[in-house]
Design an enzyme around this catalytic site. Structure first.
Site, PDB file in Angstrom:
ATOM      1  CG  PHE A 249       4.155  -7.069   0.412  1.00  0.00           C
ATOM      2  CD1 PHE A 249       4.510  -8.182  -0.318  1.00  0.00           C
ATOM      3  CD2 PHE A 249       2.869  -6.553   0.275  1.00  0.00           C
ATOM      4  CE1 PHE A 249       3.606  -8.778  -1.176  1.00  0.00           C
ATOM      5  CE2 PHE A 249       1.965  -7.145  -0.578  1.00  0.00           C
ATOM      6  CZ  PHE A 249       2.323  -8.257  -1.303  1.00  0.00           C
TER       7      PHE A 249
ATOM      8  CG  ASP B 246      11.381  -2.816  11.138  1.00  0.00           C
ATOM      9  OD1 ASP B 246      11.600  -3.769  10.362  1.00  0.00           O
ATOM     10  OD2 ASP B 246      10.606  -1.884  10.865  1.00  0.00           O
TER      11      ASP B 246
ATOM     12  CG  ASN C  61       4.944  -4.529  12.939  1.00  0.00           C
ATOM     13  OD1 ASN C  61       5.141  -3.471  13.516  1.00  0.00           O
ATOM     14  ND2 ASN C  61       5.907  -5.251  12.399  1.00  0.00           N
TER      15      ASN C  61
ATOM     16  CE  LYS D 195      13.885  -4.200   3.327  1.00  0.00           C
ATOM     17  NZ  LYS D 195      13.275  -4.922   4.438  1.00  0.00           N
TER      18      LYS D 195
ATOM     19  CE  LYS E 175      10.844  -0.141   3.151  1.00  0.00           C
ATOM     20  NZ  LYS E 175       9.639  -0.135   3.986  1.00  0.00           N
TER      21      LYS E 175
ATOM     22  CG  ASP F 298      15.729  -6.829   5.759  1.00  0.00           C
ATOM     23  OD1 ASP F 298      14.954  -7.679   5.275  1.00  0.00           O
ATOM     24  OD2 ASP F 298      15.763  -5.646   5.391  1.00  0.00           O
ATOM     25  CB  ILE F 299      13.528 -12.476   6.924  1.00  0.00           C
ATOM     26  CG1 ILE F 299      13.448 -12.483   8.453  1.00  0.00           C
ATOM     27  CG2 ILE F 299      13.475 -13.891   6.374  1.00  0.00           C
ATOM     28  CD1 ILE F 299      12.105 -12.924   9.018  1.00  0.00           C
ATOM     29  CB  VAL F 300      12.797 -10.064   2.334  1.00  0.00           C
ATOM     30  CG1 VAL F 300      12.951  -8.570   2.477  1.00  0.00           C
ATOM     31  CG2 VAL F 300      12.515 -10.402   0.874  1.00  0.00           C
TER      32      VAL F 300
ATOM     33  CE  LYS G 141       0.813  -8.264  34.503  1.00  0.00           C
ATOM     34  NZ  LYS G 141      -0.524  -8.294  35.055  1.00  0.00           N
TER      35      LYS G 141
HETATM   36  O1  C5P Z   1      12.170  -2.436   5.785  1.00  0.00           O
HETATM   37  P1  C5P Z   1      10.759  -2.816   5.885  1.00  0.00           P
HETATM   38  O2  C5P Z   1      10.405  -3.532   7.161  1.00  0.00           O
HETATM   39  O3  C5P Z   1       9.760  -1.726   5.624  1.00  0.00           O
HETATM   40  O4  C5P Z   1      10.572  -3.849   4.667  1.00  0.00           O
HETATM   41  C1  C5P Z   1       9.402  -4.523   4.433  1.00  0.00           C
HETATM   42  C2  C5P Z   1       9.707  -5.799   3.711  1.00  0.00           C
HETATM   43  O5  C5P Z   1      10.793  -6.460   4.335  1.00  0.00           O
HETATM   44  C3  C5P Z   1       8.569  -6.765   3.779  1.00  0.00           C
HETATM   45  O6  C5P Z   1       8.617  -7.580   2.625  1.00  0.00           O
HETATM   46  C4  C5P Z   1       8.896  -7.573   5.027  1.00  0.00           C
HETATM   47  O7  C5P Z   1       8.269  -8.855   4.993  1.00  0.00           O
HETATM   48  C5  C5P Z   1      10.395  -7.669   4.953  1.00  0.00           C
HETATM   49  N1  C5P Z   1      11.070  -7.727   6.247  1.00  0.00           N
HETATM   50  C6  C5P Z   1      11.794  -8.857   6.582  1.00  0.00           C
HETATM   51  N2  C5P Z   1      12.473  -8.902   7.774  1.00  0.00           N
HETATM   52  C7  C5P Z   1      12.433  -7.884   8.625  1.00  0.00           C
HETATM   53  C8  C5P Z   1      11.711  -6.728   8.296  1.00  0.00           C
HETATM   54  C9  C5P Z   1      11.037  -6.682   7.102  1.00  0.00           C
HETATM   55  O8  C5P Z   1      11.812  -9.809   5.811  1.00  0.00           O
HETATM   56  N3  C5P Z   1      13.100  -7.973   9.767  1.00  0.00           N
END
Ligand code: C5P
Length: 416
Positions: free
Chosen positions: A327, A283, A214, A345, A341, A310-312, A293
């Site tokens: 964020f 994602d 990203n 979350k 969002k 999704d870590i957060v 390669k």
């Molecule tokens: O769903 P989205 O990727 O737009 O959400 C963004 C928020 O979720 C950010 O705070 C990002 O650090 C967190 N995030 C995460 N793990 C993921 C994708 C996003 O913690 N796999």
């Protein structure tokens, strides 16, 4: 860059220069301080004037530079008292071994040392000297005395010295001294708190040379780490690939992929009071990255992607979850997507920005979403935005802790 008045920054500083080759770095320090609208009164010793001219510092600071204890232009001939009276602090950079010895022993035989002795404000010192001068027991005694007297030392650093030797004693870089000054004056609103922050992008390998990532410089996350440290917190920074240096004082855990970031977060989340998820986490990741390669051909190439964790979202679901901040970067429908969002979350706070205005630059604007509604933060440098965000987090956290304490008290009362 847009300068914004910031009430947490010092309004005016007295910047003192003593004799040292590192004096040339002070030109950059003056630029950084002026850029933050901090007014400067520069005072130089006779030896400092041999390394950099008062004319240079006058031009950069925009104020008359003083060098003379007996300067008749200062009110009542009292330069040694008057010049520091309306200052929030005195910063000496570079501070020679001789000057530190003078201040430690209360000597006052020139304008700068007299100003230090007659001061009513904090004194911050950035030492600069040869490694043996620094290591000398006399200097070390003076360092102890200065610290006991409440003087703050910004450095020194270790590395190559102008004399050709290598070791401890070189002056910190201008950016580090600037960060140290801001840190000193920042209110300690997160004192005692443990904070985990993710920053930067992640990189998902396709093969040993290619990958999916990203666009993220890490600037916002690193600025938040700096502001959180300045607010008195202990900070662990889990960062994807970034060219930035980790803020001094943060524990850096470098990672590459989303899976590594997930592992690093889950392995370090215990005992944290706050989790700020700034990272632009991929994602999707590559289901089966190739060990060698992939050869180019004219045929279409299909790569199977699988969603990442999704870590957060996962941290926010933990039974004793820390205060979680997410964020969101959106290209359109910012308000609608960001609030959706936040709810999905289950985050108490989410900071949203438009991708067009955020990525890579030094400035940004943010909109904060919480249970009270929407709080826009104007376009400003990412460092200043980070300080506003930290203030908002500290307020919400304080409110949450008060509510919890009240609830516990009530339920205890009900039990008795
Ligand atoms: O769903 P989205 O990727 O737009 O959400 C963004 C928020 O979720 C950010 O705070 C990002 O650090 C967190 N995030 C995460 N793990 C993921 C994708 C996003 O913690 N796999």
């Amino acid at each position: 860059m847009i300068a914004i008045m910031d009430q947490n920054l010092p309004r005016k500083l007295l910047l003192g220069l003593t004799g040292g080759i590192a004096a040339y770095k002070v030109a950059e320090l003056v630029r950084l301080l002026r850029q933050s609208n901090i007014e400067l009164q520069v005072v130089m010793t006779e030896a400092a004037c041999r390394f950099i001219t008062p004319v240079t510092l006058q031009a950069l600071s925009g104020n008359t530079v003083h060098t003379d204890l007996w300067d008749p232009r200062v009110a009542n001939n009292m330069a040694h008292i008057e010049l520091s009276r309306d200052c929030d602090g005195i910063v000496i950079a570079p501070a020679s071994a001789d000057f530190m010895a003078k201040v430690a022993n209360g000597l006052a035989d020139d304008l700068l040392s007299t100003l230090c002795l007659a001061r009513e404000c904090p004194l911050l010192i950035a030492p600069a000297m040869n490694r043996q001068m620094w290591d000398n027991p006399a200097t070390q005694r003076n360092v102890k005395t200065l610290t006991n007297d409440g003087v703050t030392l910004l450095g020194p650093a270790t590395g190559d010295q102008a004399c050709g030797e290598v070791g401890m004693g070189r002056m910190r870089e201008a950016e580090e001294i600037f960060a140290g000054i801001l840190s000193y004056f920042a209110p300690k609103i997160l004192a005692g708190k443990n904070v985990l922050i993710t920053a930067g992008p992640t990189f998902e390998a396709i093969d040993p040379v290619r990958g999916i990532s990203n666009r993220s410089s890490g600037k916002m996350g690193y600025a938040i780490a700096r502001a959180t440290l300045d607010a008195g917190a202990s900070v662990t920074l889990v960062s994807g690939p970034s060219s930035l240096a980790a803020p001094l004082g943060a524990t850096l855990i470098p990672v590459v992929s989303a899976a590594e970031m997930h592992r690093a977060v889950m392995g370090n989340i215990t005992g944290k009071d706050i989790f700020i998820s700034v990272a632009a986490v991929a994602d999707y990741t590559v289901k089966q990255p190739s060990r060698s390669k992939i050869k180019k051909s004219s045929a279409a190439l299909n790569i199977e992607l699988t969603p990442t964790v999704d870590i957060v979202g996962q941290v926010a679901q933990m039974p004793d979850a820390p205060f979680c901040v997410g964020f969101a970067a959106e290209s359109d429908n910012l308000h609608e997507y960001a609030e959706a969002k936040r709810r999905r979350k289950k985050l108490p706070l989410l900071a949203a920005n438009l991708v067009q205005s955020a990525i890579g630059g030094d400035d940004n604007e943010l909109i904060l979403f919480d249970d009270d509604g929407v709080h826009p933060l104007n376009r400003q440098p990412k460092e200043a935005l980070a300080r506003r965000l930290v203030e908002h987090i500290a307020n919400l956290l304080a409110r949450r802790l008060t509510t919890r304490a009240r609830t516990t008290k009530k339920s205890n009362k009900a039990k008795t």
